[in-house]
Design a protein around this motif. Structure first.
Motif, short mmCIF file in Angstrom:
data_model
loop_
_atom_site.label_atom_id
_atom_site.label_comp_id
_atom_site.label_asym_id
_atom_site.label_seq_id
_atom_site.Cartn_x
_atom_site.Cartn_y
_atom_site.Cartn_z
N ILE A 281 0.84 -1.21 0.00
CA ILE A 281 0.00 0.00 0.00
C ILE A 281 0.87 1.25 0.00
O ILE A 281 0.62 2.20 -0.76
CB ILE A 281 -0.95 -0.01 1.22
N ALA A 282 1.90 1.27 0.84
CA ALA A 282 2.77 2.45 0.92
C ALA A 282 3.49 2.70 -0.40
O ALA A 282 3.54 3.82 -0.91
CB ALA A 282 3.78 2.28 2.05
N ASP A 283 4.05 1.64 -0.97
CA ASP A 283 4.77 1.80 -2.24
C ASP A 283 3.84 2.24 -3.36
O ASP A 283 4.12 3.18 -4.11
CB ASP A 283 5.43 0.47 -2.63
N ASP A 333 -2.83 11.10 -0.13
CA ASP A 333 -2.74 12.47 0.41
C ASP A 333 -1.46 12.64 1.21
O ASP A 333 -0.78 13.67 1.14
CB ASP A 333 -3.95 12.77 1.31
N ARG A 334 -1.14 11.61 1.99
CA ARG A 334 0.09 11.66 2.80
C ARG A 334 1.33 11.58 1.90
O ARG A 334 2.34 12.27 2.16
CB ARG A 334 0.10 10.50 3.78
N ALA A 335 1.25 10.80 0.83
CA ALA A 335 2.36 10.73 -0.13
C ALA A 335 2.61 12.09 -0.76
O ALA A 335 3.76 12.50 -0.95
CB ALA A 335 2.06 9.69 -1.21
N ILE A 336 1.54 12.79 -1.09
CA ILE A 336 1.67 14.13 -1.68
C ILE A 336 2.35 15.07 -0.68
O ILE A 336 3.22 15.87 -1.04
CB ILE A 336 0.28 14.67 -2.06
N GLU A 337 1.96 14.96 0.58
CA GLU A 337 2.54 15.81 1.62
C GLU A 337 4.05 15.57 1.76
O GLU A 337 4.83 16.51 1.90
CB GLU A 337 1.83 15.52 2.95
#
Length: 874
Positions: A281-283, A333-337
């Motif tokens: 999921i994170a990747d 959203d967190r990846a964008i941040e």
């Protein structure tokens, strides 16, 4: 140091050494059609190495977005199964184009690693190509690395080549010894550099491009020597932050944290199914965010299909963590941040990324459960037969019907020790392609026939025309004759029928022959710019090539279509006026009864915008502006400010349509003479089509008037039901809703009192299990919300203990487990629920302190509750 600080320190280090810092290129290669994605930092500079382009500067450095998910570099299958493979990663690199060479590259790398970042020198190794004595000597001469830590290796490890021919050269890699405890090889393995052992990790590759590989395999010298280096940011960040793997560094851990919070399941960093799911999921969240920001949208082919595969793989891994609702948007959203600090295009595209991810996940959710159910049934059959391979046609059904990419099916089966018959899958896929090709063969109107036959459109103002039949076809095969009752495709020298193009549907009408034979035309297509094909059925007589024919269109069909087509041009102008010139048509459908217009825009239109756009269109209609068309060269038309309409194919000469002073478009369709002919424009709906594309559906003329009458009739009916006048409907309805809200509030208060009383009664059933207070009781005919409140009340009252409640509502079962905070290290509510849920034919999970599950078998509820005592007492 944070990952962002490490990235910035790399850039600052080389900026101070006269390197030009360039932004990352898009993930889609702009000058290399052989690659689907940029997979290394050097790709954007490939033409510089080939001598095709001049470099921006002799010294360059950057942080480049990379994706390894296709071709030779494809890490997709390994993602999640260890702690360092990724599909998306950032590559830090510095380049010298004919400027400095080996000495400066080695000195710079050593200084950054040991002095700036403080890596211990006695843990570092350098490797060189087996014949590169120069590089070997330089390591000992200009750094203080121990001589026994400079190692020679062959071409497999230390010679870099761009391809079978072209620029290439030796390379020098820097490795770090992470200690004996990090070895991941079986007992007896001899650890060392380049032995596939995780203990010795490569962190930086310095490539010295000095050779040119000829077609015969020989090596020559390049006229200039270059340096190309690459270092994975996530890998070096994990090293500097002294964590176990890439997913534990701050660049990745924050994304896992979002999934932890949403699922209530902790990440352990191991190889279990939950931990694999967290890493996937994170990747994938990072990868899809970058792909969408760089203009890729989900589709069923090419890069868009890769994006869709990643989204669906991640969505399925959410099910492993019991995440039932869409969640990927929150992770991206967190990846964008995190990534937006270095790549501002992600922040600029944030809303589009979120809506694309969420929309795609919601659509896949509709078929995911059904597909998983089918796969589970098939796995059961395999296990009962002792078979380990899923049939290819079943895998194809999962792909074709439920949207499961093959690798997703393989992932799920791999977890169970099973495989897919890939040859059988490909056979089914080829069968579908063959059927598609066969279907296309029987449609000459789509371009599959009438080779060498041409025809022309007589123009918008012609309703009836005398011409001659030049070609016929039945079922895709050209014929000389067609008889009564046969479906036929007809081509005439010239025609008044408009062939479908530019979003406008084709005309209908009649073709009458000189001998009285009649063909009823149901549709008209335009497969080529010089070919118009009439599709219909011979109603009487027989039809032969060469016959004279009288062609007449259905004027009612054409007239209604004209209104809607002209309205799309006015709508386009109004949208650009209210939303900005970045709005462009992205598709359209114009039929006699409605129009559909797709346009580029990020956000949903507000009610105020919709009202204003509709008002402007009707204002232009009432102005009764003149509509005119002129033919000119394409270049002259564009120079005059004409906009090209989506879907049309343009030749050297184009038709420019003008409406008053507000719209100038290229369009070959049929239109009104004045805008007032449209009569009325009524916008019916506005919705999303995909990421960054919205859709408006509307009616004109009699259709718009009919819609208004329908709405008036509905309003009168609602007023009658509410016993109100039409003018007072909104006020009356508001009062009814307020009254309902008050009743719901009172009901909630009554339920709260019931919960309080029930909690006191249930406390009598508390047992002592190994010194722990445990309540496991059945509470039927109560909804999920009340059952959750009841479990909270009881947990608060017992202060320390475990509460298990189960209830039924018809055929549905609900289980809830609540553990007081002081006992969550000893008892995990999520683990308890996972053990109990199968007994009621369901599944579930949650946090260590609270979890729930649903089931379909009420008969197993008592056994499930009794199982709780066994689990807590073991």
């Amino acid at each position: 140091m944070t990952g962002a600080e490490i990235r910035q320190s790399f850039v600052d280090f080389f900026r101070a050494r006269d390197h030009r810092i360039v932004p990352s290129a898009r993930i889609v290669p702009e000058s290399d059609p052989s690659l689907m994605f940029i997979n290394a930092g050097m790709v954007p500079f490939k033409n510089v190495f080939l001598g095709v382009e001049k470099p921006l500067s002799p010294r360059v450095a950057d942080a480049q977005k990379c994706l390894r998910i296709s071709g030779k570099h494809n890490d997709l299958d390994d993602v999640g199964r260890d702690v360092y493979h990724q599909t998306f990663f950032e590559m830090l690199g510095n380049w010298s184009f004919g400027d400095y060479y080996k000495a400066e590259a080695i000195a710079g790398a050593w200084e950054l690693l040991t002095k700036v970042w403080g890596l211990p020198k006695d843990k570092l190794y350098a490797t060189v190509y087996e014949t590169d004595a120069e590089a070997e000597a330089l390591w000992s001469k200009i750094t203080d690395i121990s001589a026994d830590r400079v190692l020679r290796f062959g071409a497999k490890d230390n010679f870099w080549e761009m391809g079978e021919t072209g620029p290439c050269g030796p390379c020098s890699e820097i490795h770090v010894d992470r200690g004996p405890g990090t070895c991941d090889q079986p007992p007896g393995h001899v650890c060392g550099v380049n032995t596939e052992c995780a203990r010795y990790m490569e962190i930086w590759n310095l490539v010295f491009i000095q050779n040119d590989r000829a077609a015969d395999g020989s090596l020559g010298d390049l006229p200039a020597k270059h340096v190309d280096t690459g270092m994975g940011l996530e890998r070096v960040t994990a090293l500097l932050q002294e964590v176990d793997g890439n997913y534990d560094c701050d660049l990745m851990r924050g994304l896992i944290g979002v999934a932890e919070d949403l699922s209530g399941t902790p990440y352990g960093g191991g190889m279990g199914a939950d931990d694999v799911a967290f890493r996937v999921i994170a990747d994938h969240a990072r990868a899809v965010a970058v792909m969408i920001a760089d203009g890729i949208l989900p589709s069923n082919e090419g890069r868009g299909y890769v994006l869709r595969r990643l989204l669906r793989r991640a969505a399925r891994q959410g099910r492993v963590l019991t995440l039932e609702d869409p969640f990927l948007g929150k992770v991206t959203d967190r990846a964008i941040e995190i990534l937006g600090v270095a790549y501002p295009e992600l922040v600029e595209s944030g809303a589009r990324i979120h809506s694309t991810v969420t929309g795609e996940e919601e659509r896949f959710a509709e078929t995911l459960e059904k597909g998983l159910g089918l796969l589970e049934d098939e796995v059961g059959k395999l296990e009962s037969r002792g078979d380990a391979t899923l049939a290819g046609d079943v895998a194809f059904k999962l792909y074709d019907t439920y949207g499961f990419p093959l690798d997703l099916t393989q992932d799920i089966l791999r977890e169970k020790g099973l495989a897919v018959d890939e040859a059988g899958f490909e056979s089914s896929m080829e069968g579908q392609r063959a059927r598609a090709r066969e279907g296309a063969r029987f449609s000459t109107s789509k371009g599959g026939g009438f080779s060498g036959v041409v025809s022309s459109f007589a123009g918008d103002g012609v309703d009836v025309l005398e011409s001659r039949i030049v070609a016929l076809a039945i079922d895709g095969d050209e014929k000389d004759e067609a008889r009564e009752g046969e479906a036929v495709e007809v081509v005439t020298e010239q025609t008044p029928f408009y062939g479908e193009s530019g979003g406008q549907v084709g005309d209908r009408g009649l073709i009458e022959l000189s001998d009285g034979s009649l063909i009823e035309i149901e549709d008209t297509q335009k497969p080529r710019p010089d070919l118009i094909v009439h599709r219909g059925r011979v109603k009487s007589g027989a039809v032969r090539t060469g016959q004279a024919a009288r062609l007449s269109i259905d004027t009612g069909h054409r007239g209604a279509t004209r209104l809607n087509h002209s309205a799309t041009h006015i709508l386009h102008a109004a949208l650009r006026n209210h939303l900005g010139d970045q709005v462009h048509q992205a598709g359209s459908l114009v039929t006699p009864d409605r129009l559909r217009f797709d346009f580029t825009h990020e956000a949903r239109l507000t009610d105020e915008q919709i009202t204003a756009i509709e008002a402007e269109v009707n204002q232009h209609v009432r102005a009764n502006a003149d509509v005119s068309a002129d033919e000119m060269s394409y270049d002259d038309a564009i120079a005059a400010g004409a906009l090209a309409f989506f879907g049309d194919k343009y030749g050297d000469r184009v038709r420019v349509l003008r409406m008053g002073d507000f719209s100038t478009e290229l369009c070959g369709g049929t239109h009104v003479s004045r805008t007032g002919d449209i009569g009325l424009f009524k916008l019916r709906a506005e919705s999303a089509v995909g990421a960054g594309v919205r859709r408006i559906e509307a009616l004109t003329g009699e259709g718009a008037l009919s819609l208004v009458r329908q709405k008036e009739s509905e309003l009168r009916e609602i007023a009658s039901l509410l016993r109100s006048s039409e003018e007072d409907v909104a006020d009356r309805l508001g009062k009814l809703l307020a009254s309902q809200k008050d009743l719901e509030k009172r009901l909630a208060e009554t339920q709260a009192k019931l919960v309080s009383g029930a909690s006191q009664d249930l406390l009598d059933g508390v047992r002592d299990v190994g010194g722990v207070k445990v309540l496991a009781r059945r509470v039927d005919q109560i909804d999920a919300k009340v059952l959750r409140e009841l479990s909270d009340k009881i947990r608060d009252k017992i202060q320390s203990g475990v509460v298990i409640l189960g209830g039924t509502d018809g055929a549905k079962v609900l289980l809830i487990a609540a553990v007081t905070k002081d006992l969550t290290k000893k008892f995990n509510a999520g683990a308890l629920i996972k053990e109990m849920a199968p007994l009621v034919g369901g599944g579930g999970g949650g946090r260590p302190d609270f979890a729930q599950a649903g089931g379909k078998d009420p008969s197993g509820l008592d056994a499930a509750l009794e199982r709780a005592f066994e689990l807590l007492g073991s």
